[in-house]
Design a protein around this motif. Structure first.
Motif, PDB file in Angstrom:
ATOM      1  N   LYS A  37       0.818  -1.218   0.000  1.00 19.85           N
ATOM      2  CA  LYS A  37       0.000   0.000   0.000  1.00 19.85           C
ATOM      3  C   LYS A  37       0.853   1.270   0.000  1.00 19.85           C
ATOM      4  O   LYS A  37       0.526   2.237  -0.694  1.00 19.85           O
ATOM      5  N   VAL A  38       1.937   1.266   0.740  1.00 18.12           N
ATOM      6  CA  VAL A  38       2.816   2.437   0.777  1.00 18.12           C
ATOM      7  C   VAL A  38       3.435   2.670  -0.606  1.00 18.12           C
ATOM      8  O   VAL A  38       3.462   3.801  -1.098  1.00 18.12           O
ATOM      9  N   SER A  41       0.788   4.090  -2.896  1.00 17.70           N
ATOM     10  CA  SER A  41       0.483   5.472  -2.535  1.00 17.70           C
ATOM     11  C   SER A  41       1.580   6.417  -3.015  1.00 17.70           C
ATOM     12  O   SER A  41       1.299   7.458  -3.610  1.00 17.70           O
ATOM     13  N   GLU A  42       2.832   6.041  -2.785  1.00 17.29           N
ATOM     14  CA  GLU A  42       3.962   6.873  -3.209  1.00 17.29           C
ATOM     15  C   GLU A  42       4.019   7.023  -4.721  1.00 17.29           C
ATOM     16  O   GLU A  42       4.510   8.026  -5.228  1.00 17.29           O
ATOM     17  N   GLY A  44       1.321   7.162  -6.560  1.00 10.95           N
ATOM     18  CA  GLY A  44       0.089   7.819  -6.987  1.00 10.95           C
ATOM     19  C   GLY A  44      -0.956   6.866  -7.541  1.00 10.95           C
ATOM     20  O   GLY A  44      -1.858   7.288  -8.272  1.00 10.95           O
ATOM     21  N   PRO A  46      -4.184   4.669  -6.999  1.00  7.17           N
ATOM     22  CA  PRO A  46      -5.271   4.637  -6.015  1.00  7.17           C
ATOM     23  C   PRO A  46      -5.374   3.288  -5.301  1.00  7.17           C
ATOM     24  O   PRO A  46      -5.143   2.229  -5.895  1.00  7.17           O
ATOM     25  N   ALA A  47      -5.744   3.343  -4.023  1.00 10.51           N
ATOM     26  CA  ALA A  47      -5.911   2.132  -3.219  1.00 10.51           C
ATOM     27  C   ALA A  47      -6.943   1.198  -3.849  1.00 10.51           C
ATOM     28  O   ALA A  47      -6.857  -0.023  -3.690  1.00 10.51           O
TER      29      ALA A  47
END
Length: 172
Positions: A37-38, A41-42, A44, A46-47
């Motif tokens: 997830k990190v 996120s880094e 860009g 989307p989850a």
């Protein structure tokens, strides 16, 4: 797992899935998911582009989980497995479904156990230095038994083993 996911993203994957062991009460599985997830996120991403499927440990369980993931309206281009056993099961099921790994679907693992090198294709995975981990665990236990103040954790470096199950995304 963060390093592996960063590599997956560099190779163009944007629709990811993970097959993981039970997350509740399992700090290793939870931390591996957090790493994915990190990295997303880094980058860009989307989850919502990550499907998470929990299962028990086993080759057949990895295959059954892959079946579920591939039935989604938008199947993943890569399945990041929480261990090599689940990954080998996912690869076997992908072949059964008529998918070519890694051309149609990339699959990765974690641990770098022997089966990772002999699977077809050989599994891209995270190498864990198991012997060193065992020595450190023994050292910590001896310290606890002898009442010596010791750190509760120690950091053991892992490394990425690039093999044949992860490919650059081709117009999928």
């Amino acid at each position: 797992m963060k390093t592996l996911t960063e590599q997956v993203i560099r190779m163009g994957h944007r629709t990811l899935a993970t097959i993981t062991g039970a997350l509740e009460g399992n700090d290793r599985a939870s931390e591996r998911l957090r790493g994915i997830k990190v990295a997303m996120s880094e980058a860009g991403i989307p989850a919502a582009n990550l499907s998470v499927l929990e299962t028990t440990y086993g080759i057949f369980e990895g295959g059954a989980a892959l079946d579920q993931l591939m039935e989604q309206s938008v199947p993943p281009s890569v399945v990041i497995c929480g261990n090599d056993v689940l990954a080998v099961g996912a690869i076997a099921k992908a072949k059964e479904r008529g998918l070519n790994v890694p051309e149609d679907l990339s699959v990765t693992g974690f641990d770098d156990i022997e089966i990772a090198r002999i699977s077809t294709p050989p599994l891209t995975t995270v190498h864990v230095p198991h012997r060193r981990m065992g020595r450190e665990a023994a050292r910590l236990l001896i310290g606890l038994v002898s009442s010596e103040p010791e750190a509760e954790q120690c950091l053991i470096e892992t490394s990425l083993r690039m093999r044949g199950s992860l490919a650059q995304v081709q117009n999928r």
